[in-house]
Design an enzyme around this catalytic site. Structure first.
Site, PDB file in Angstrom:
ATOM      1  N   CYS A   1     -62.365 -14.343  -2.064  1.00  0.00           N
ATOM      2  CA  CYS A   1     -61.344 -14.160  -3.096  1.00  0.00           C
ATOM      3  C   CYS A   1     -59.946 -14.536  -2.586  1.00  0.00           C
ATOM      4  CB  CYS A   1     -61.416 -12.761  -3.681  1.00  0.00           C
ATOM      5  SG  CYS A   1     -60.679 -12.700  -5.324  1.00  0.00           S
TER       6      CYS A   1
ATOM      7  N   HIS B   1     -66.924 -11.388  -4.357  1.00  0.00           N
ATOM      8  CA  HIS B   1     -66.866 -10.392  -3.268  1.00  0.00           C
ATOM      9  C   HIS B   1     -68.261  -9.909  -2.859  1.00  0.00           C
ATOM     10  CE1 HIS B   1     -62.498  -9.455  -3.410  1.00  0.00           C
ATOM     11  NE2 HIS B   1     -62.609  -9.756  -4.689  1.00  0.00           N
TER      12      HIS B   1
ATOM     13  N   GLU C   1     -69.067  -8.495  -0.253  1.00  0.00           N
ATOM     14  CA  GLU C   1     -68.919  -7.238   0.512  1.00  0.00           C
ATOM     15  C   GLU C   1     -68.880  -6.015  -0.408  1.00  0.00           C
ATOM     16  OE1 GLU C   1     -66.623  -9.342  -0.193  1.00  0.00           O
ATOM     17  OE2 GLU C   1     -64.735  -8.298  -0.606  1.00  0.00           O
TER      18      GLU C   1
HETATM   19  N1  GLN Z   1     -55.691 -12.625  -7.413  1.00  0.00           N
HETATM   20  C1  GLN Z   1     -55.567 -12.264  -6.030  1.00  0.00           C
HETATM   21  C2  GLN Z   1     -54.675 -13.262  -5.314  1.00  0.00           C
HETATM   22  O1  GLN Z   1     -54.243 -14.195  -5.885  1.00  0.00           O
HETATM   23  C3  GLN Z   1     -56.917 -12.196  -5.359  1.00  0.00           C
HETATM   24  C4  GLN Z   1     -57.702 -11.013  -5.839  1.00  0.00           C
HETATM   25  C5  GLN Z   1     -58.783 -10.555  -4.906  1.00  0.00           C
HETATM   26  O2  GLN Z   1     -58.811 -10.870  -3.716  1.00  0.00           O
HETATM   27  N2  GLN Z   1     -59.685  -9.754  -5.431  1.00  0.00           N
HETATM   28  O3  GLN Z   1     -54.424 -13.101  -4.183  1.00  0.00           O
END
Ligand code: GLN
Length: 196
Positions: free
Chosen positions: A80, A175, A177
């Site tokens: 992410c 994710h 994890e």
């Molecule tokens: N939207 C977040 C960002 O731009 C990422 C969100 C996440 O890691 N769950 O950093």
């Protein structure tokens, strides 16, 4: 050889990665300083907030050591926000944002592509290399756009790619994890061993 996996521990979902790795055949270290990178077989950059993470990486003098590690062929996987940090280009709904990144893979990541926190969702994913569907958890996730034909798309949803591998750099916008399913971590660890 038992792989020694570093998890960048400046902000975000650190303990979730450590907990999942602790169920697998590897040792772990929380990475907060350049010294912590010594001797690791692979590095995971967790989810969190990419704007905060890049600031902390700069503050703790980790940008160049992490880039050197990746250039040396050590596998680096960002989940992410971590995947946003690894991308060469960051946008938000098609406009460029002035946000620095580690620039380690030819990928454009479109931040918050699936909407706000309240639009978080879980979807069964078909991932290259896994026999059964994987529970994909998406939280303010980016969509990933490969910018080179060397990008291997490991998984897509209707909107586009959500898991890309470019050489030793892995980017997942979901994710693993946060699930009880360790298969993606297992895949990454196997790669870290084979790749070393
Ligand atoms: N939207 C977040 C960002 O731009 C990422 C969100 C996440 O890691 N769950 O950093």
């Amino acid at each position: 050889m038992i792989p020694h996996i570093g998890v960048l521990a400046l902000q975000g979902g650190v303990s979730e990665h450590i907990d999942m790795l602790s169920t697998l055949s590897c040792t772990t270290v929380c990475v907060r300083t350049p010294q912590d990178l010594q001797g690791i077989s692979a590095l995971i950059i967790p989810g969190g907030e990419s704007t905060a993470l890049i600031r902390l990486l700069v503050r703790w003098n980790l940008v160049s050591p992490v880039k050197k590690l990746a250039d040396a062929g050590i596998p680096v996987w960002g989940t992410c926000a971590g995947s946003i940090l690894l991308s060469s280009e960051i946008t938000e709904k098609n406009h460029k944002v002035r946000q620095p990144s580690l620039d380690l893979a030819p990928v454009r990541s479109e931040r918050n592509s699936f909407g706000r926190q309240s639009a978080s969702f879980q979807e069964d994913l078909i991932i290259k290399g896994l026999d059964e569907p994987f529970p994909g958890v998406f939280i303010r996730a980016p969509l990933l756009f490969p910018l080179s034909s060397n990008c291997d798309i490991l998984c897509s949803v209707n909107e586009g790619a959500v898991f890309i591998r470019h050489e030793n750099i892995w980017l997942s916008s979901f994710h693993p994890e946060l699930t009880g399913d360790s298969r993606v971590h297992q895949m990454f660890i196997e790669e870290a061993v084979i790749g070393s």
